[in-house]
Design a protein around this motif. Structure first.
Motif, PDB file in Angstrom:
ATOM      1  N   TRP A   1       0.050   5.262  -0.162  1.00 26.07           N
ATOM      2  CA  TRP A   1       0.122   3.807  -0.017  1.00 26.07           C
ATOM      3  C   TRP A   1      -0.910   3.126  -0.926  1.00 26.07           C
ATOM      4  CZ3 TRP A   1       3.368   0.906   3.217  1.00 26.07           C
ATOM      5  CH2 TRP A   1       3.041  -0.448   3.376  1.00 26.07           C
ATOM      6  N   GLU A   2      -2.151   3.624  -0.879  1.00 18.15           N
ATOM      7  CA  GLU A   2      -3.206   3.044  -1.710  1.00 18.15           C
ATOM      8  C   GLU A   2      -2.872   3.163  -3.190  1.00 18.15           C
ATOM      9  OE1 GLU A   2      -7.402   3.745  -0.877  1.00 18.15           O
ATOM     10  OE2 GLU A   2      -6.784   4.857   0.903  1.00 18.15           O
ATOM     11  N   ALA A   3      -2.508   4.361  -3.618  1.00 22.65           N
ATOM     12  CA  ALA A   3      -2.261   4.599  -5.043  1.00 22.65           C
ATOM     13  C   ALA A   3      -1.076   3.791  -5.548  1.00 22.65           C
ATOM     14  CB  ALA A   3      -2.023   6.089  -5.282  1.00 22.65           C
ATOM     15  N   ALA A   4      -0.010   3.731  -4.757  1.00 22.94           N
ATOM     16  CA  ALA A   4       1.198   3.034  -5.202  1.00 22.94           C
ATOM     17  C   ALA A   4       0.999   1.530  -5.282  1.00 22.94           C
ATOM     18  CB  ALA A   4       2.357   3.360  -4.254  1.00 22.94           C
ATOM     19  N   HIS A   5       0.004   1.002  -4.579  1.00 25.46           N
ATOM     20  CA  HIS A   5      -0.254  -0.437  -4.622  1.00 25.46           C
ATOM     21  C   HIS A   5      -1.158  -0.843  -5.787  1.00 25.46           C
ATOM     22  CE1 HIS A   5       1.492  -0.749  -0.564  1.00 25.46           C
ATOM     23  NE2 HIS A   5       1.573  -2.033  -0.823  1.00 25.46           N
ATOM     24  N   ARG A   6      -1.708   0.114  -6.480  1.00 22.48           N
ATOM     25  CA  ARG A   6      -2.597  -0.226  -7.586  1.00 22.48           C
ATOM     26  C   ARG A   6      -1.809  -0.560  -8.845  1.00 22.48           C
ATOM     27  NH1 ARG A   6      -7.788   3.859  -6.602  1.00 22.48           N
ATOM     28  NH2 ARG A   6      -8.012   3.271  -4.405  1.00 22.48           N
TER      29      ARG A   6
ATOM     30  N   ALA B   1      -4.147   4.715 -13.488  1.00 16.89           N
ATOM     31  CA  ALA B   1      -4.614   5.636 -14.534  1.00 16.89           C
ATOM     32  C   ALA B   1      -6.108   5.917 -14.378  1.00 16.89           C
ATOM     33  CB  ALA B   1      -4.326   5.042 -15.906  1.00 16.89           C
ATOM     34  N   HIS B   2      -6.856   4.882 -14.016  1.00 14.58           N
ATOM     35  CA  HIS B   2      -8.298   5.036 -13.782  1.00 14.58           C
ATOM     36  C   HIS B   2      -8.557   6.019 -12.645  1.00 14.58           C
ATOM     37  CE1 HIS B   2     -12.487   4.110 -13.630  1.00 14.58           C
ATOM     38  NE2 HIS B   2     -12.437   3.387 -12.514  1.00 14.58           N
ATOM     39  N   MET B   3      -7.766   5.939 -11.592  1.00 16.45           N
ATOM     40  CA  MET B   3      -7.924   6.833 -10.450  1.00 16.45           C
ATOM     41  C   MET B   3      -7.542   8.269 -10.811  1.00 16.45           C
ATOM     42  SD  MET B   3      -6.060   6.791  -6.717  1.00 16.45           S
ATOM     43  CE  MET B   3      -4.746   7.904  -7.236  1.00 16.45           C
ATOM     44  N   LEU B   4      -6.415   8.434 -11.496  1.00 15.24           N
ATOM     45  CA  LEU B   4      -5.930   9.775 -11.814  1.00 15.24           C
ATOM     46  C   LEU B   4      -6.861  10.510 -12.774  1.00 15.24           C
ATOM     47  CD1 LEU B   4      -2.102   9.067 -12.196  1.00 15.24           C
ATOM     48  CD2 LEU B   4      -3.309  10.010 -10.226  1.00 15.24           C
ATOM     49  N   ASP B   5      -7.659   9.776 -13.515  1.00 17.72           N
ATOM     50  CA  ASP B   5      -8.639  10.404 -14.383  1.00 17.72           C
ATOM     51  C   ASP B   5      -9.749  11.068 -13.584  1.00 17.72           C
ATOM     52  OD1 ASP B   5      -9.657  10.974 -17.012  1.00 17.72           O
ATOM     53  OD2 ASP B   5     -11.207   9.473 -16.642  1.00 17.72           O
ATOM     54  N   ARG B   6      -9.839  10.702 -12.279  1.00 21.41           N
ATOM     55  CA  ARG B   6     -10.905  11.220 -11.431  1.00 21.41           C
ATOM     56  C   ARG B   6     -10.393  12.095 -10.295  1.00 21.41           C
ATOM     57  NH1 ARG B   6     -12.116   6.988 -14.048  1.00 21.41           N
ATOM     58  NH2 ARG B   6     -14.259   6.377 -14.561  1.00 21.41           N
TER      59      ARG B   6
ATOM     60  N   VAL C   1      -4.718  13.828  -9.889  1.00 21.90           N
ATOM     61  CA  VAL C   1      -3.823  13.847 -11.047  1.00 21.90           C
ATOM     62  C   VAL C   1      -2.591  14.696 -10.754  1.00 21.90           C
ATOM     63  CG1 VAL C   1      -4.934  15.851 -12.159  1.00 21.90           C
ATOM     64  CG2 VAL C   1      -3.746  14.135 -13.555  1.00 21.90           C
ATOM     65  N   VAL C   2      -2.724  15.681  -9.869  1.00 27.72           N
ATOM     66  CA  VAL C   2      -1.590  16.542  -9.529  1.00 27.72           C
ATOM     67  C   VAL C   2      -0.475  15.751  -8.861  1.00 27.72           C
ATOM     68  CG1 VAL C   2      -2.442  17.210  -7.243  1.00 27.72           C
ATOM     69  CG2 VAL C   2      -1.004  18.799  -8.541  1.00 27.72           C
ATOM     70  N   HIS C   3      -0.815  14.604  -8.245  1.00 27.05           N
ATOM     71  CA  HIS C   3       0.195  13.747  -7.603  1.00 27.05           C
ATOM     72  C   HIS C   3       0.536  12.513  -8.442  1.00 27.05           C
ATOM     73  CE1 HIS C   3      -0.142  16.166  -4.032  1.00 27.05           C
ATOM     74  NE2 HIS C   3      -1.409  15.874  -3.880  1.00 27.05           N
ATOM     75  N   GLY C   4       0.065  12.483  -9.679  1.00 31.19           N
ATOM     76  CA  GLY C   4       0.208  11.283 -10.493  1.00 31.19           C
ATOM     77  C   GLY C   4       1.642  10.841 -10.707  1.00 31.19           C
ATOM     78  N   VAL C   5       2.534  11.767 -11.004  1.00 31.81           N
ATOM     79  CA  VAL C   5       3.942  11.408 -11.236  1.00 31.81           C
ATOM     80  C   VAL C   5       4.553  10.821  -9.971  1.00 31.81           C
ATOM     81  CG1 VAL C   5       6.232  12.352 -11.732  1.00 31.81           C
ATOM     82  CG2 VAL C   5       4.264  13.070 -13.095  1.00 31.81           C
ATOM     83  N   TYR C   6       4.227  11.397  -8.826  1.00 29.92           N
ATOM     84  CA  TYR C   6       4.752  10.874  -7.559  1.00 29.92           C
ATOM     85  C   TYR C   6       4.202   9.476  -7.276  1.00 29.92           C
ATOM     86  CZ  TYR C   6       5.587  10.333  -2.567  1.00 29.92           C
ATOM     87  OH  TYR C   6       5.958   9.843  -1.344  1.00 29.92           O
ATOM     88  N   TYR C   7       2.918   9.269  -7.507  1.00 25.98           N
ATOM     89  CA  TYR C   7       2.347   7.942  -7.278  1.00 25.98           C
ATOM     90  C   TYR C   7       2.995   6.897  -8.190  1.00 25.98           C
ATOM     91  CZ  TYR C   7      -1.448  10.119  -4.584  1.00 25.98           C
ATOM     92  OH  TYR C   7      -2.180  10.796  -3.646  1.00 25.98           O
ATOM     93  N   LEU C   8       3.241   7.272  -9.431  1.00 25.08           N
ATOM     94  CA  LEU C   8       3.906   6.355 -10.359  1.00 25.08           C
ATOM     95  C   LEU C   8       5.314   6.032  -9.871  1.00 25.08           C
ATOM     96  CD1 LEU C   8       3.694   4.849 -13.059  1.00 25.08           C
ATOM     97  CD2 LEU C   8       4.594   6.882 -14.180  1.00 25.08           C
ATOM     98  N   PHE C   9       6.010   7.053  -9.385  1.00 24.46           N
ATOM     99  CA  PHE C   9       7.352   6.843  -8.828  1.00 24.46           C
ATOM    100  C   PHE C   9       7.305   5.892  -7.636  1.00 24.46           C
ATOM    101  CE2 PHE C   9      10.321   8.301  -5.485  1.00 24.46           C
ATOM    102  CZ  PHE C   9      11.521   7.935  -6.078  1.00 24.46           C
TER     103      PHE C   9
ATOM    104  N   ALA D   1      10.799  18.735 -13.386  1.00 27.12           N
ATOM    105  CA  ALA D   1      10.551  17.623 -12.452  1.00 27.12           C
ATOM    106  C   ALA D   1       9.812  18.118 -11.215  1.00 27.12           C
ATOM    107  CB  ALA D   1      11.879  16.968 -12.062  1.00 27.12           C
ATOM    108  N   ALA D   2      10.239  19.271 -10.687  1.00 28.60           N
ATOM    109  CA  ALA D   2       9.550  19.840  -9.526  1.00 28.60           C
ATOM    110  C   ALA D   2       8.101  20.167  -9.863  1.00 28.60           C
ATOM    111  CB  ALA D   2      10.283  21.090  -9.053  1.00 28.60           C
ATOM    112  N   ALA D   3       7.860  20.740 -11.040  1.00 24.44           N
ATOM    113  CA  ALA D   3       6.503  21.130 -11.428  1.00 24.44           C
ATOM    114  C   ALA D   3       5.604  19.919 -11.632  1.00 24.44           C
ATOM    115  CB  ALA D   3       6.552  21.971 -12.705  1.00 24.44           C
ATOM    116  N   LEU D   4       6.151  18.845 -12.182  1.00 26.51           N
ATOM    117  CA  LEU D   4       5.342  17.641 -12.389  1.00 26.51           C
ATOM    118  C   LEU D   4       5.023  16.940 -11.080  1.00 26.51           C
ATOM    119  CD1 LEU D   4       6.988  16.171 -15.611  1.00 26.51           C
ATOM    120  CD2 LEU D   4       4.872  17.494 -15.415  1.00 26.51           C
ATOM    121  N   LEU D   5       5.866  17.129 -10.080  1.00 22.64           N
ATOM    122  CA  LEU D   5       5.585  16.572  -8.762  1.00 22.64           C
ATOM    123  C   LEU D   5       4.581  17.430  -8.001  1.00 22.64           C
ATOM    124  CD1 LEU D   5       9.213  15.554  -7.795  1.00 22.64           C
ATOM    125  CD2 LEU D   5       7.287  13.977  -8.024  1.00 22.64           C
TER     126      LEU D   5
END
Length: 476
Positions: free
Chosen positions: A30-35, A41-46, A49-57, A163-167
């Protein structure tokens, strides 16, 4: 197939809001998807990142559907329904229409399938991607189609696995399972697979490699996983036992029709069940990594085996339906429990309601540990009139989920300047960091605890300066 997909969809939508609750992992989504995209991108740098594609989705989902518990979980519900359809279609090609319906139904009724179908995390989407890729692999073994179609199917297989691996890149453990299936199909005459599948697998690994390397620098995020013990190994070993029993039954009573002939439910389902489970368990002996949701897609292999075995034993539709209804009835108490807030570790929404009801404008608020600030991030309206005494930099500005807290001496000074403080903490009262130790010490030495409310895995306490309490007026 429509029947299993519809069943999974109905089960997923049944009680999908879980009595208006959201647990801590979903709060991270919820937090990530609202940013904003730069903040994400700032958060995923820290972190994460393993969930980055899902958060973007999910950022896109919220932009289209708005933010709600239904929007948070609907992608998982739809993904599991798609996975059930792909599982049913795969089993139908391998062992006939009855096996297809039985496999899809078995997958739908699995408690872990229903659990993650109603969770705002990436695991259901991973299962769907692996299910579709597995179905495409079966069609490639079949080898029928117009010229040029196999090339497009190989591209589809690679895209599904990527797609599975990126998620979640633990889904790459499905590749050794597929390798075993391809090798067995090769021995049965599907010779073209032995050269084409490695190329597709190599493309998948190459595509996921940047994410794997990036996530290594954030390995501390899985430091909480406990070492594998006999108690935690019991559940996967039980699933393996069920799969082996089904495989043994199918050897004695082969499912028909065996199409494509180079494959069977056993040669596809058993590796898909066993390889990822055993591989992750073995890796966990070196570094603790085993969590069942990381290899949730093994449900696909178990569903294939159960469906084919049920079809081989039951040669007509009526007893098959009776068997499915009996399984549903037997699992009903567990299904009901999965749809309650108590089925998860905690709930970030309930404590926010307590804060909104009991706080007064100008009160201070503290969080122990700082990650429990997620309740304020998800329900900011409940905290607008309160002063976060420890926060130095907000979660979005700091690129974290909990924000950055100020030095312990500054926290102490801010606390002593308040007459009333609310504390949001875990139920177990974990000691936390040095800052948390200071928070608790100041509360004990200079404040009196006036209220203590335990609600859905969290605790909300109110403290007042001095040795006495005033009656707290309720705040609407």
């Amino acid at each position: 197939m429509i029947g299993p997909a519809a069943l999974t969809l109905l089960l997923g939508l049944w009680g999908v809001t879980r009595e208006h609750s959201m647990w801590r992992d979903e709060a991270a989504t919820w937090e990530a998807a609202h940013r904003s995209l730069p903040e994400l991108a700032h958060m995923l740098d820290r972190i994460d990142v393993v969930h980055g594609v899902y958060y973007l989705f999910m950022h896109g989902v919220f932009a289209v559907l708005g933010d709600s518990l239904i929007a948070l979980r609907l992608p998982s519900v739809l993904a599991m329904a798609g996975a059930a359809a792909a599982t049913a279609a795969t089993a139908r090609r391998l062992a006939g229409s009855r096996a297809g319906v039985a496999a899809g139904t078995a997958f739908a009724l699995m408690p872990s399938t229903q659990h993650y179908a109603q969770e705002g995390r990436s695991y259901a989407l991973v299962v769907a991607a692996v299910a579709v890729a597995t179905l495409i692999l079966v069609t490639l073994v079949d080898g029928r189609g117009k010229p040029g179609v196999p090339a497009r199917r190989w591209a589809g297989y690679a895209a599904g696995m990527l797609a599975a691996a990126l998620l979640n890149w633990f889904s790459l453990l499905a590749l050794p399972a597929h390798a075993a299936t391809v090798f067995m199909a090769h021995r049965r005459g599907a010779t073209r697979l032995l050269t084409r599948w490695p190329m597709a697998a190599a493309a998948v690994v190459a595509g996921a490699l940047p994410l794997i390397l990036a996530s290594r620098s954030q390995a501390q995020q899985v430091a909480w996983i406990r070492p594998l013990t006999w108690s935690t190994a019991l559940a996967p070993l039980l699933l393996l036992t069920v799969g082996l029993l089904c495989a043994g039954l199918l050897k004695r009573h082969p499912a028909t029709p065996p199409t494509p002939r180079a494959l069977s439910a056993v040669s596809l389902g058993l590796p898909l069940l066993a390889f990822p489970l055993l591989a992750l368990m073995l890796l966990s002996l070196i570094k603790p990594l085993y969590i069942d949701r990381y290899v949730l897609y093994t449900n696909l292999g178990l569903g294939l085996l159960i469906g084919a075995a049920a079809s081989a034993l039951v040669r007509s539709w009526r007893p098959l339906v009776t068997l499915a209804l009996a399984a549903f009835a037997a699992l009903l108490p567990l299904q009901l429990d999965l749809r309650t807030p108590q089925s998860r570790v905690d709930d970030v929404l309930a404590p926010a309601e307590v804060v909104a009801r009991t706080s007064r404008p100008g009160d201070g608020v503290l969080f122990i540990p700082s990650l429990r600030r997620d309740t304020a991030e998800v329900s900011p309206g409940s905290f607008t009139a309160l002063d976060d005494l420890a926060l130095a930099q907000s979660p979005s500005a700091s690129g974290t989920l909990q924000g950055k807290e100020t030095a312990p001496q500054h926290i102490r000074r801010a606390m002593l300047g308040k007459h009333r403080i609310l504390l949001v903490a875990d139920v177990d009262g974990h000691p936390g960091s040095a800052r948390d130790t200071v928070k608790r010490r100041v509360l004990v030495e200079h404040f009196t605890r006036c209220a203590d409310t335990e609600v859905r895995g969290r605790r909300v306490q109110s403290y007042e300066r001095g040795t006495s309490c005033t009656a707290p007026p309720l705040r609407s």
